[in-house]
Design a protein around this motif. Structure first.
Motif, PDB file in Angstrom:
ATOM      1  N   GLN A 115       0.809  -1.222   0.000  1.00  0.00           N
ATOM      2  CA  GLN A 115       0.000   0.000   0.000  1.00  0.00           C
ATOM      3  C   GLN A 115       0.844   1.273   0.000  1.00  0.00           C
ATOM      4  O   GLN A 115       0.318   2.362   0.193  1.00  0.00           O
ATOM      5  CB  GLN A 115      -0.932  -0.009   1.212  1.00  0.00           C
ATOM      6  N   ASP A 116       2.151   1.171  -0.234  1.00  0.00           N
ATOM      7  CA  ASP A 116       3.022   2.345  -0.195  1.00  0.00           C
ATOM      8  C   ASP A 116       2.590   3.432  -1.178  1.00  0.00           C
ATOM      9  O   ASP A 116       2.599   4.615  -0.847  1.00  0.00           O
ATOM     10  CB  ASP A 116       4.483   1.961  -0.478  1.00  0.00           C
ATOM     11  N   LYS A 117       2.193   3.043  -2.395  1.00  0.00           N
ATOM     12  CA  LYS A 117       1.779   4.038  -3.391  1.00  0.00           C
ATOM     13  C   LYS A 117       0.517   4.764  -2.946  1.00  0.00           C
ATOM     14  O   LYS A 117       0.390   5.979  -3.121  1.00  0.00           O
ATOM     15  CB  LYS A 117       1.567   3.382  -4.748  1.00  0.00           C
ATOM     16  N   GLU A 118      -0.431   4.038  -2.371  1.00  0.00           N
ATOM     17  CA  GLU A 118      -1.674   4.663  -1.894  1.00  0.00           C
ATOM     18  C   GLU A 118      -1.387   5.602  -0.738  1.00  0.00           C
ATOM     19  O   GLU A 118      -1.927   6.708  -0.664  1.00  0.00           O
ATOM     20  CB  GLU A 118      -2.691   3.596  -1.482  1.00  0.00           C
ATOM     21  N   ILE A 119      -0.531   5.187   0.173  1.00  0.00           N
ATOM     22  CA  ILE A 119      -0.188   6.036   1.310  1.00  0.00           C
ATOM     23  C   ILE A 119       0.508   7.302   0.828  1.00  0.00           C
ATOM     24  O   ILE A 119       0.173   8.406   1.261  1.00  0.00           O
ATOM     25  CB  ILE A 119       0.686   5.260   2.318  1.00  0.00           C
ATOM     26  N   GLN A 120       1.450   7.169  -0.095  1.00  0.00           N
ATOM     27  CA  GLN A 120       2.149   8.339  -0.627  1.00  0.00           C
ATOM     28  C   GLN A 120       1.190   9.267  -1.366  1.00  0.00           C
ATOM     29  O   GLN A 120       1.283  10.485  -1.262  1.00  0.00           O
ATOM     30  CB  GLN A 120       3.290   7.914  -1.550  1.00  0.00           C
ATOM     31  N   ARG A 121       0.234   8.694  -2.097  1.00  0.00           N
ATOM     32  CA  ARG A 121      -0.748   9.520  -2.818  1.00  0.00           C
ATOM     33  C   ARG A 121      -1.579  10.338  -1.845  1.00  0.00           C
ATOM     34  O   ARG A 121      -1.842  11.511  -2.053  1.00  0.00           O
ATOM     35  CB  ARG A 121      -1.662   8.625  -3.669  1.00  0.00           C
ATOM     36  N   ARG A 122      -1.976   9.717  -0.725  1.00  0.00           N
ATOM     37  CA  ARG A 122      -2.785  10.432   0.263  1.00  0.00           C
ATOM     38  C   ARG A 122      -1.985  11.521   0.969  1.00  0.00           C
ATOM     39  O   ARG A 122      -2.504  12.604   1.244  1.00  0.00           O
ATOM     40  CB  ARG A 122      -3.346   9.451   1.291  1.00  0.00           C
ATOM     41  N   ILE A 123      -0.731  11.245   1.271  1.00  0.00           N
ATOM     42  CA  ILE A 123       0.123  12.262   1.893  1.00  0.00           C
ATOM     43  C   ILE A 123       0.284  13.447   0.952  1.00  0.00           C
ATOM     44  O   ILE A 123       0.148  14.611   1.352  1.00  0.00           O
ATOM     45  CB  ILE A 123       1.491  11.665   2.277  1.00  0.00           C
ATOM     46  N   THR A 124       0.528  13.163  -0.319  1.00  0.00           N
ATOM     47  CA  THR A 124       0.670  14.232  -1.309  1.00  0.00           C
ATOM     48  C   THR A 124      -0.617  15.030  -1.436  1.00  0.00           C
ATOM     49  O   THR A 124      -0.585  16.267  -1.504  1.00  0.00           O
ATOM     50  CB  THR A 124       1.069  13.636  -2.675  1.00  0.00           C
ATOM     51  N   GLY A 139      -2.887  15.486   0.843  1.00  0.00           N
ATOM     52  CA  GLY A 139      -3.026  16.301   2.048  1.00  0.00           C
ATOM     53  C   GLY A 139      -2.158  17.539   2.002  1.00  0.00           C
ATOM     54  O   GLY A 139      -2.615  18.647   2.312  1.00  0.00           O
ATOM     55  N   TRP A 140      -0.895  17.374   1.621  1.00  0.00           N
ATOM     56  CA  TRP A 140      -0.002  18.529   1.530  1.00  0.00           C
ATOM     57  C   TRP A 140      -0.457  19.502   0.442  1.00  0.00           C
ATOM     58  O   TRP A 140      -0.333  20.719   0.596  1.00  0.00           O
ATOM     59  CB  TRP A 140       1.439  18.096   1.290  1.00  0.00           C
ATOM     60  N   THR A 141      -1.004  18.970  -0.645  1.00  0.00           N
ATOM     61  CA  THR A 141      -1.523  19.841  -1.706  1.00  0.00           C
ATOM     62  C   THR A 141      -2.708  20.653  -1.189  1.00  0.00           C
ATOM     63  O   THR A 141      -2.794  21.860  -1.428  1.00  0.00           O
ATOM     64  CB  THR A 141      -1.928  19.008  -2.937  1.00  0.00           C
ATOM     65  N   GLY A 142      -3.610  20.001  -0.474  1.00  0.00           N
ATOM     66  CA  GLY A 142      -4.748  20.709   0.114  1.00  0.00           C
ATOM     67  C   GLY A 142      -4.288  21.769   1.107  1.00  0.00           C
ATOM     68  O   GLY A 142      -4.834  22.877   1.154  1.00  0.00           O
ATOM     69  N   PHE A 143      -3.277  21.441   1.883  1.00  0.00           N
ATOM     70  CA  PHE A 143      -2.731  22.403   2.847  1.00  0.00           C
ATOM     71  C   PHE A 143      -2.095  23.584   2.118  1.00  0.00           C
ATOM     72  O   PHE A 143      -2.331  24.743   2.468  1.00  0.00           O
ATOM     73  CB  PHE A 143      -1.696  21.702   3.731  1.00  0.00           C
ATOM     74  N   ARG A 152      -9.187  25.598  11.796  1.00  0.00           N
ATOM     75  CA  ARG A 152      -9.520  24.200  12.015  1.00  0.00           C
ATOM     76  C   ARG A 152     -10.665  23.777  11.094  1.00  0.00           C
ATOM     77  O   ARG A 152     -10.662  22.671  10.555  1.00  0.00           O
ATOM     78  CB  ARG A 152      -9.900  23.954  13.470  1.00  0.00           C
ATOM     79  N   GLN A 153     -11.647  24.636  10.903  1.00  0.00           N
ATOM     80  CA  GLN A 153     -12.766  24.304  10.022  1.00  0.00           C
ATOM     81  C   GLN A 153     -12.299  24.125   8.579  1.00  0.00           C
ATOM     82  O   GLN A 153     -12.744  23.209   7.891  1.00  0.00           O
ATOM     83  CB  GLN A 153     -13.841  25.384  10.095  1.00  0.00           C
ATOM     84  N   VAL A 154     -11.395  25.000   8.130  1.00  0.00           N
ATOM     85  CA  VAL A 154     -10.851  24.868   6.777  1.00  0.00           C
ATOM     86  C   VAL A 154     -10.055  23.573   6.653  1.00  0.00           C
ATOM     87  O   VAL A 154     -10.193  22.833   5.682  1.00  0.00           O
ATOM     88  CB  VAL A 154      -9.971  26.088   6.408  1.00  0.00           C
ATOM     89  N   TYR A 155      -9.239  23.284   7.652  1.00  0.00           N
ATOM     90  CA  TYR A 155      -8.447  22.052   7.649  1.00  0.00           C
ATOM     91  C   TYR A 155      -9.357  20.825   7.591  1.00  0.00           C
ATOM     92  O   TYR A 155      -9.154  19.931   6.773  1.00  0.00           O
ATOM     93  CB  TYR A 155      -7.558  22.003   8.887  1.00  0.00           C
ATOM     94  N   ASN A 156     -10.376  20.807   8.440  1.00  0.00           N
ATOM     95  CA  ASN A 156     -11.281  19.660   8.500  1.00  0.00           C
ATOM     96  C   ASN A 156     -12.116  19.492   7.231  1.00  0.00           C
ATOM     97  O   ASN A 156     -12.478  18.373   6.865  1.00  0.00           O
ATOM     98  CB  ASN A 156     -12.196  19.753   9.712  1.00  0.00           C
ATOM     99  N   SER A 157     -12.437  20.595   6.565  1.00  0.00           N
ATOM    100  CA  SER A 157     -13.292  20.497   5.389  1.00  0.00           C
ATOM    101  C   SER A 157     -12.528  20.423   4.074  1.00  0.00           C
ATOM    102  O   SER A 157     -13.081  19.964   3.072  1.00  0.00           O
ATOM    103  CB  SER A 157     -14.277  21.665   5.346  1.00  0.00           C
ATOM    104  N   CYS A 158     -11.250  20.817   4.056  1.00  0.00           N
ATOM    105  CA  CYS A 158     -10.497  20.847   2.796  1.00  0.00           C
ATOM    106  C   CYS A 158      -9.273  19.939   2.772  1.00  0.00           C
ATOM    107  O   CYS A 158      -8.971  19.351   1.739  1.00  0.00           O
ATOM    108  CB  CYS A 158     -10.057  22.276   2.488  1.00  0.00           C
ATOM    109  N   MET A 171      -6.952  13.841   2.114  1.00  0.00           N
ATOM    110  CA  MET A 171      -6.089  12.764   2.593  1.00  0.00           C
ATOM    111  C   MET A 171      -6.848  11.451   2.714  1.00  0.00           C
ATOM    112  O   MET A 171      -6.302  10.388   2.438  1.00  0.00           O
ATOM    113  CB  MET A 171      -5.497  13.129   3.941  1.00  0.00           C
ATOM    114  N   THR A 172      -8.092  11.513   3.140  1.00  0.00           N
ATOM    115  CA  THR A 172      -8.817  10.276   3.429  1.00  0.00           C
ATOM    116  C   THR A 172      -9.598   9.744   2.241  1.00  0.00           C
ATOM    117  O   THR A 172      -9.765   8.549   2.095  1.00  0.00           O
ATOM    118  CB  THR A 172      -9.784  10.465   4.613  1.00  0.00           C
ATOM    119  N   HIS A 173     -10.052  10.637   1.361  1.00  0.00           N
ATOM    120  CA  HIS A 173     -10.887  10.191   0.247  1.00  0.00           C
ATOM    121  C   HIS A 173     -10.294  10.523  -1.107  1.00  0.00           C
ATOM    122  O   HIS A 173     -10.851  10.151  -2.122  1.00  0.00           O
ATOM    123  CB  HIS A 173     -12.290  10.819   0.329  1.00  0.00           C
TER     124      HIS A 173
END
Length: 84
Positions: free
Chosen positions: A35-44, A46-50, A67-73, A78-80
């Motif tokens: 699952q390394d590729k999936e994990i790396q994709r999610r990390i990327t 998340g950082w892109t959203g940030f 916090r609201q922006v972080y939780n909604s964006c 990262m999760t979906h």
């Protein structure tokens, strides 16, 4: 030829055999059990959203709004795998 490589048909139309695909925002692979590729994709993602909202996070607004922006964006990216 392995059984998994045998062409599949639906209504006389051959279905393409792919190594990986995205389903509900998650990368699925029948060949790669790691699952390394999936994990790396999610990390990327998340950082892109940030990074897309860095002005908000560095801005002079309350932590509650950040916090609201972080939780909604950021977290959904990262999760979906959703785009923000």
């Amino acid at each position: 030829m392995m059984e998994n490589d045998t062409p599949k048909y639906i209504n006389n139309t051959q279905i393409e055999n792919v190594g990986s695909y995205f389903y509900l925002g998650q990368r699925c692979s029948s060949r790669d059990k790691n699952q390394d590729k999936e994990i790396q994709r999610r990390i990327t993602a998340g950082w892109t959203g940030f990074a897309n909202h860095r002005d908000i996070f560095k801005g002079n607004i309350g932590t509650c709004l950040k916090r609201q922006v972080y939780n909604s964006c950021v977290l959904p990216a990262m999760t979906h795998g959703a785009e923000t």
